[in-house]
Design a protein around this motif. Structure first.
Motif, PDB file in Angstrom:
ATOM      1  N   ILE A 292       3.052   0.275 -14.039  1.00 47.00           N
ATOM      2  CA  ILE A 292       2.424  -0.666 -13.203  1.00 47.00           C
ATOM      3  C   ILE A 292       1.207  -0.019 -12.289  1.00 47.00           C
ATOM      4  O   ILE A 292       0.109  -0.517 -12.134  1.00 47.00           O
ATOM      5  CB  ILE A 292       3.364  -1.147 -12.026  1.00 47.00           C
ATOM      6  CG1 ILE A 292       4.433  -1.978 -12.889  1.00 47.00           C
ATOM      7  CG2 ILE A 292       2.765  -2.066 -10.972  1.00 47.00           C
ATOM      8  CD1 ILE A 292       5.667  -2.372 -12.251  1.00 47.00           C
ATOM      9  N   LEU A 293       1.514   1.281 -11.928  1.00 46.49           N
ATOM     10  CA  LEU A 293       0.354   1.848 -10.992  1.00 46.49           C
ATOM     11  C   LEU A 293      -0.901   2.273 -11.677  1.00 46.49           C
ATOM     12  O   LEU A 293      -2.112   1.759 -11.349  1.00 46.49           O
ATOM     13  CB  LEU A 293       1.119   3.252 -10.337  1.00 46.49           C
ATOM     14  CG  LEU A 293       2.108   2.976  -9.324  1.00 46.49           C
ATOM     15  CD1 LEU A 293       2.459   4.054  -8.463  1.00 46.49           C
ATOM     16  CD2 LEU A 293       1.624   1.866  -8.301  1.00 46.49           C
TER      17      LEU A 293
ATOM     18  N   PRO B 260       0.859  -1.065   0.267  1.00 46.56           N
ATOM     19  CA  PRO B 260      -0.125   0.053  -0.133  1.00 46.56           C
ATOM     20  C   PRO B 260       0.669   1.140  -0.120  1.00 46.56           C
ATOM     21  O   PRO B 260       0.673   2.380  -0.792  1.00 46.56           O
ATOM     22  CB  PRO B 260      -0.936  -0.047   1.280  1.00 46.56           C
ATOM     23  CG  PRO B 260      -0.804  -1.695   1.478  1.00 46.56           C
ATOM     24  CD  PRO B 260       0.304  -2.252   1.044  1.00 46.56           C
ATOM     25  N   ALA B 261       2.117   1.207   0.763  1.00 48.07           N
ATOM     26  CA  ALA B 261       2.939   2.545   0.816  1.00 48.07           C
ATOM     27  C   ALA B 261       3.373   2.903  -0.567  1.00 48.07           C
ATOM     28  O   ALA B 261       3.950   4.002  -0.692  1.00 48.07           O
ATOM     29  CB  ALA B 261       4.212   2.241   1.729  1.00 48.07           C
ATOM     30  N   ARG B 262       3.513   1.939  -1.513  1.00 46.89           N
ATOM     31  CA  ARG B 262       3.946   2.218  -2.778  1.00 46.89           C
ATOM     32  C   ARG B 262       3.168   2.447  -3.840  1.00 46.89           C
ATOM     33  O   ARG B 262       3.502   2.645  -4.871  1.00 46.89           O
ATOM     34  CB  ARG B 262       5.088   1.013  -3.102  1.00 46.89           C
ATOM     35  CG  ARG B 262       5.931   0.710  -2.107  1.00 46.89           C
ATOM     36  CD  ARG B 262       6.886   1.847  -1.690  1.00 46.89           C
ATOM     37  NE  ARG B 262       7.442   2.440  -2.777  1.00 46.89           N
ATOM     38  CZ  ARG B 262       8.687   1.706  -3.265  1.00 46.89           C
ATOM     39  NH1 ARG B 262       9.121   0.702  -2.691  1.00 46.89           N
ATOM     40  NH2 ARG B 262       9.098   2.274  -4.296  1.00 46.89           N
ATOM     41  N   ARG B 263       1.963   2.190  -3.484  1.00 46.16           N
ATOM     42  CA  ARG B 263       0.697   2.416  -4.429  1.00 46.16           C
ATOM     43  C   ARG B 263       0.515   3.921  -4.615  1.00 46.16           C
ATOM     44  O   ARG B 263       0.793   4.687  -3.808  1.00 46.16           O
ATOM     45  CB  ARG B 263      -0.532   1.648  -3.995  1.00 46.16           C
ATOM     46  CG  ARG B 263      -0.188   0.276  -4.093  1.00 46.16           C
ATOM     47  CD  ARG B 263      -1.525  -0.560  -3.574  1.00 46.16           C
ATOM     48  NE  ARG B 263      -1.388  -2.057  -3.416  1.00 46.16           N
ATOM     49  CZ  ARG B 263      -2.054  -3.029  -2.892  1.00 46.16           C
ATOM     50  NH1 ARG B 263      -3.426  -2.518  -2.907  1.00 46.16           N
ATOM     51  NH2 ARG B 263      -1.632  -4.180  -2.831  1.00 46.16           N
ATOM     52  N   ARG B 264      -0.626   4.160  -5.649  1.00 42.97           N
ATOM     53  CA  ARG B 264      -1.026   5.763  -5.495  1.00 42.97           C
ATOM     54  C   ARG B 264      -1.693   6.011  -4.287  1.00 42.97           C
ATOM     55  O   ARG B 264      -2.710   5.302  -3.576  1.00 42.97           O
ATOM     56  CB  ARG B 264      -2.115   5.670  -6.645  1.00 42.97           C
ATOM     57  CG  ARG B 264      -1.406   5.584  -7.908  1.00 42.97           C
ATOM     58  CD  ARG B 264      -2.336   6.492  -9.146  1.00 42.97           C
ATOM     59  NE  ARG B 264      -1.545   6.718 -10.229  1.00 42.97           N
ATOM     60  CZ  ARG B 264      -1.960   6.651 -11.416  1.00 42.97           C
ATOM     61  NH1 ARG B 264      -3.207   6.617 -11.653  1.00 42.97           N
ATOM     62  NH2 ARG B 264      -1.284   6.885 -12.611  1.00 42.97           N
TER      63      ARG B 264
ATOM     64  N   GLY C 121       5.114   5.094  -5.902  1.00 45.15           N
ATOM     65  CA  GLY C 121       5.736   4.842  -6.888  1.00 45.15           C
ATOM     66  C   GLY C 121       7.414   4.890  -6.750  1.00 45.15           C
ATOM     67  O   GLY C 121       7.720   4.495  -5.618  1.00 45.15           O
ATOM     68  N   GLY C 122       8.120   5.429  -7.553  1.00 41.71           N
ATOM     69  CA  GLY C 122       9.539   5.474  -7.073  1.00 41.71           C
ATOM     70  C   GLY C 122      10.457   4.087  -7.370  1.00 41.71           C
ATOM     71  O   GLY C 122      11.237   3.887  -6.902  1.00 41.71           O
ATOM     72  N   PHE C 123       9.796   3.260  -8.238  1.00 34.07           N
ATOM     73  CA  PHE C 123      10.167   2.228  -8.473  1.00 34.07           C
ATOM     74  C   PHE C 123      10.329   2.064  -9.908  1.00 34.07           C
ATOM     75  O   PHE C 123       9.440   2.466 -10.526  1.00 34.07           O
ATOM     76  CB  PHE C 123       9.575   1.017  -7.878  1.00 34.07           C
ATOM     77  CG  PHE C 123       8.385   0.879  -8.051  1.00 34.07           C
ATOM     78  CD1 PHE C 123       7.692   0.254  -9.223  1.00 34.07           C
ATOM     79  CD2 PHE C 123       7.252   1.366  -7.167  1.00 34.07           C
ATOM     80  CE1 PHE C 123       6.271   0.066  -9.501  1.00 34.07           C
ATOM     81  CE2 PHE C 123       5.926   1.171  -7.402  1.00 34.07           C
ATOM     82  CZ  PHE C 123       5.365   0.648  -8.408  1.00 34.07           C
ATOM     83  N   PRO C 124      11.087   1.159 -10.806  1.00 36.56           N
ATOM     84  CA  PRO C 124      11.045   1.335 -12.088  1.00 36.56           C
ATOM     85  C   PRO C 124       9.915   0.737 -12.866  1.00 36.56           C
ATOM     86  O   PRO C 124       9.363  -0.106 -12.206  1.00 36.56           O
ATOM     87  CB  PRO C 124      12.279   0.078 -12.287  1.00 36.56           C
ATOM     88  CG  PRO C 124      13.157   0.093 -11.436  1.00 36.56           C
ATOM     89  CD  PRO C 124      12.444   0.551 -10.165  1.00 36.56           C
ATOM     90  N   GLY C 125       9.593   1.502 -13.737  1.00 31.12           N
ATOM     91  CA  GLY C 125       8.214   0.968 -14.538  1.00 31.12           C
ATOM     92  C   GLY C 125       6.760   1.416 -13.554  1.00 31.12           C
ATOM     93  O   GLY C 125       5.547   0.833 -13.685  1.00 31.12           O
TER      94      GLY C 125
END
Lengths: 120, 392
Positions: free
Chosen positions: B295-296, B277-281, B287-291
């Motif tokens: 992906i999001l 969840p911390a890396r999702r919209r 974000g902040g990861f390749p692709g």
């Protein structure tokens, strides 16, 4: 007359009808069989073509027609219980019977001793 | 027939090194009568004398012991001693929450590329002084190089030479507790340093079979003693890579190089659940990861194709690479099978593959071409067998 091919099939000739199966060595290498598919009775097979399929958990293997001829009978028990092929590959686990186009072609195949050496 | 297939593993990923590398358990495999095959540059046991079917069923009924020492274990140690620094750096390469990982816990994740493809899938564990990453055997060198190229120099990286032993099955916990009582209290995805018959081990409660179980990193020189101590328990049988593959297939777990690869993104691969969840919209570190820009949006819009479970209606196994069709006759392929075989515990053939979104509802009937014939399959929920993880 019992003969073997370098594709790990055996044939037992009775008149001009050959019973075909996979060798004990092949069965051991393949492991537990879970699926067997056989040709249709009446099918005309040419030496070297894929005639049957045996499958283990992990892989499918074609069983090639060892000689040319017409399929006269298939072992439905092998289809119903694929494990029976592995349990007795050179007996009750036979696959199909073939009316050979040329029974003398058996002579060119390996006998039991030659196959044992080949498979070793 | 060709007997080559008899010694082959369905994942076609291995690059054969010459000579093959040996795991610390090599001599034990030979003593146990294993059929050894090349896999990812290693000589590995395909099965033992009892055979794949028995090993598979035994793992679901009791406990199986697997040598997975060929997998890549990588230690990431920040010179500063500040683990958050390593976690932040790793987050730039994977869409999971590493920073929020508590000490003694691990998460599943994947390395993505700029197009959102999956370079490898992996486990990340947080230990007191380092992050411990386990990558796939076939991707060990590439994964290490990728991490080294993208992580700051201030984070030291080392391949951990330990053996890795998996103990899997409903009896695994009971058995392991006899050697290391403190493992019994571990929850799914816990990681703990444990002494076992005098060897310093790193134990995680995880695996690749769909069963409860553990993966145990053991110093190479003690690996055989630990493996033999576990094998001496009545519930435990050695299990080879053949059953490892059929077990993970029934469990619906993807194999990198077969079901997932740089050509598939995590959303298509039905792995969006693993994106924290911390890396999702809208997440704290979105974000902040390749692709991420592929992906999001895909997580919200839904992917155009998706990995699904497939149950052949007949008895013939449908295997990897079989093209999938929407109809019994005519038309172009709409997808393809990526893993397939016979499921010993299911007692029937099972498969996984990719289909267009419109055909992914459970119960949808599709057709696979096998030996020139179209065989019907039904889209089915994954896993094919109930999971036995200890979540509590």
């Amino acid at each position: 007359m019992l003969r073997f091919t370098d594709e790990h099939e055996w044939l037992r000739l009775d008149g001009d009808i050959a019973t075909v199966g996979i060798t004990a060595h092949a069965a051991e290498q393949l492991g537990d069989l879970v699926f067997v598919e056989l040709p249709k009775v009446g099918a005309k097979l040419t030496k070297g073509e894929a005639a049957a399929v045996v499958e283990s958990v992990k892989a499918a293997s074609d069983v090639y027609a060892p000689l040319s001829g017409e399929v006269t009978e298939v072992n439905e028990a092998a289809v119903a219980d694929p494990a029976s092929v592995g349990a007795d590959p050179q007996g009750a686990g036979w696959l199909y019977r073939l009316k050979l186009d040329d029974a003398s072609a058996m002579d060119a195949l390996m006998d039991e001793a030659a196959y044992a050496e080949f498979a070793n | 027939m060709s007997l080559q297939a008899a010694g082959a593993l369905s994942p076609a990923a291995p690059v054969f090194a010459d000579p093959l590398a040996q795991t610390p358990l090599h001599a034990l495999h030979l003593r146990l009568g294993a059929k050894m095959v090349p896999f990812a540059g290693y000589a590995m046991p395909l099965h033992y004398p009892g055979g794949l079917l028995k090993e598979h069923l035994h793992t679901r009924a009791a406990a199986g012991l697997f040598d997975v020492s060929h997998m890549g274990q990588i230690a990431l140690t920040p010179r500063s001693g500040d683990l958050a620094e390593a976690a932040r750096a790793l987050e730039a390469l994977i869409p999971i929450d590493v920073l929020g990982l508590s000490e003694g816990r691990q998460r599943y994740g994947f390395l993505t590329d700029a197009a959102g493809g999956i370079l490898d899938d992996l486990m990340v564990a947080r230990l007191p002084d380092r992050l411990h990453v386990v990558v796939n055997a076939a991707n060990k060198a590439a994964g290490f190089a990728h991490l080294r190229a993208h992580l700051p120099d201030e984070i030291d990286m080392a391949l951990v030479p330990d053996a890795l032993i998996a103990l899997q099955g409903p009896k695994a916990a009971e058995v392991l507790a006899r050697l290391a009582p403190e493992t019994e209290a571990m929850r799914f995805m816990d990681v703990r340093a444990v002494a076992m018959i005098g060897a310093s081990c790193l134990v995680s409660r995880s695996g690749y079979t769909g069963e409860d179980g553990f993966e145990i990193a053991v110093p190479a020189e003690r690996a055989e003693a630990v493996a033999e101590a576990l094998l001496a328990e009545a519930e435990v049988l050695p299990v080879g890579l053949g059953a490892r593959d059929s077990l993970r297939l029934e469990a619906g777990l993807p194999l990198h190089g077969a079901d997932i690869d740089p050509g598939t993104n995590p959303v298509e691969a039905s792995l969006a659940w693993a994106i924290s969840p911390a890396r999702r919209r809208g997440g704290a570190r979105e974000g902040g990861f390749p692709g991420a820009d592929t992906i999001l949006p895909a997580m919200e819009g839904g992917p155009s194709r998706r990995r699904v479970g497939l149950r052949p209606e007949g008895r013939a196994p449908v295997r990897a690479e079989a093209p999938l069709f929407a109809a019994e006759a005519g038309g172009e392929p709409v997808g393809r099978v990526t893993s397939g075989g016979f499921g010993p515990s299911v007692g029937a053939p099972v498969a996984m593959g990719f289909l267009p979104a419109a055909l992914t509802a459970p119960g949808t009937r599709v057709f696979a071409e096998v030996r020139g014939q179209r065989l019907p399959l039904v889209v089915s929920p994954l896993p094919f067998v109930p999971a036995g993880f200890k979540r509590g």
